[in-house]
Scaffold this active site. Structure first.
Site, short mmCIF file in Angstrom:
data_model
loop_
_atom_site.label_atom_id
_atom_site.label_comp_id
_atom_site.label_asym_id
_atom_site.label_seq_id
_atom_site.Cartn_x
_atom_site.Cartn_y
_atom_site.Cartn_z
N LYS A 120 83.49 54.64 18.53
CA LYS A 120 83.80 55.64 17.50
C LYS A 120 82.59 55.88 16.59
O LYS A 120 82.24 57.03 16.31
CB LYS A 120 84.99 55.19 16.66
CG LYS A 120 85.44 56.24 15.64
CD LYS A 120 86.57 55.73 14.77
CE LYS A 120 86.05 54.79 13.71
NZ LYS A 120 87.07 54.42 12.71
N ASP A 138 89.58 58.62 15.23
CA ASP A 138 90.02 57.60 14.29
C ASP A 138 91.54 57.69 14.14
O ASP A 138 92.21 58.39 14.91
CB ASP A 138 89.31 57.76 12.94
CG ASP A 138 89.73 59.03 12.20
OD1 ASP A 138 90.47 59.85 12.78
OD2 ASP A 138 89.32 59.19 11.04
#
Length: 210
Positions: A120, A138
């Site tokens: 991420k 997220d």
């Protein structure tokens, strides 16, 4: 969700916010990298409060590394998990200095080799600092993608893969910013603000609020 609905949803977000930006404060790829490492399980507001004090003092790998773990902690102690994050940031700075000539690499594998950097974080840096068409998933993006039925998946990796598949190329650079902002301010976790949502008529969430 069908292709036409997705296209209309993305077109509306682009119309309302054609040049979306992260809410993290940064002025270089290095500053962004450190801010994203610090943002894990923390709010952008809390990270910005810390980096607004840190970066005027140290905003290069050498300068942050020179602070050492204990010195860095004095700036980031208000952020959750600051002990582990301080260790990771100092190690990351050392690797940038020794392996990358103090330059943040534009390479996923090299980024993910840095302490505190997962997929991420690498996606955020590649997208926001370098303009890559990556999508960092997220909790907000995971929720919005599944709730609206834009791109469904049982985990963040599956949602990322689905988004990359169904989002047209012209929207890929910006879509994760739109989704984060939508999840942060409109499609919030406990009670989504459906009545003020610009895509309510397109969203396929069954339990819409007034």
């Amino acid at each position: 969700m069908n292709k036409l609905k997705r296209l209309e949803m993305l077109t509306r977000w682009r119309g309302a916010n054609p040049h979306p930006e992260t809410e993290l404060n940064f002025s270089s790829p290095f500053e962004l990298l450190i801010a994203v490492i610090l943002s894990a399980q923390a709010t952008d507001v809390s990270v910005n409060k810390a980096t607004d004090k840190l970066y005027p003092v140290a905003n290069t790998p050498e300068a942050v590394y020179a602070l050492g773990v204990d010195g860095l902690k004095t700036y980031i102690k208000t952020i959750g998990l600051f002990n582990a994050k301080a260790e990771n940031v100092i190690k990351t700075c050392g690797m940038l200095i020794n392996l990358h000539e103090s330059v943040v690499p534009q390479d996923r594998e090299a980024l993910e080799a840095l302490p505190g950097v997962g997929r991420k974080t690498a996606n955020v840096v590649l997208n926001t600092a370098f303009g890559w068409p990556t999508i960092a998933v997220d909790t907000h993006i995971f929720r919005v993608s599944n709730r609206t039925k834009l791109a469904m998946g049982k985990n963040v990796d599956l949602v990322e893969q689905k988004l990359l598949k169904v989002v047209p190329a012209e929207f890929k650079v910006d879509v994760h910013h739109w989704l984060i902002l939508h999840g942060r301010y409109t499609c919030i976790a406990r009670k989504p603000r459906c009545g003020s949502c610009s895509i309510e008529d397109l969203c396929e969430f069954k339990d819409k609020t007034e």
